[in-house]
Design a protein around this motif. Structure first.
Motif: not given
Length: 85
Positions: A73-84
């Motif tokens: 459920k948490s990983c079905t949508q592709e997410k943009a990379n983020e830099l912290f």
């Protein structure tokens, strides 16, 4: 049979070699009874599962299925990379 809620131990497969008890970082597996796990001490690191030479320890299949469903459920949508920083 299989025992425990998160960790399952196949009693018939366990040879009581003690490797899991020796290597458990939390001391959750007693040396004198390595077919048991103290759930209050277990940190779910799965070292015992990975080290067992006869594969007598495993994660409860129900818990694995629940975790897989949550991750799916948490990983079905592709997410943009983020830099912290």
């Amino acid at each position: 049979g299989l025992v425990g809620s998160e960790m399952c131990i196949r009693d018939s497969s366990c040879t009581s070699c003690g490797l899991c008890a020796q290597k458990c970082p939390a001391g959750a597996i007693p040396l004198n009874n390595c077919k048991t796990t103290d759930k209050t001490k277990c940190i779910s690191c799965m070292r015992c599962v990975s080290l067992c030479p006869v594969h007598a320890r495993e994660v409860n299949p129900v818990m694995t299925a629940v975790a897989a469903k949550i991750l799916k459920k948490s990983c079905t949508q592709e997410k943009a990379n983020e830099l912290f920083l």
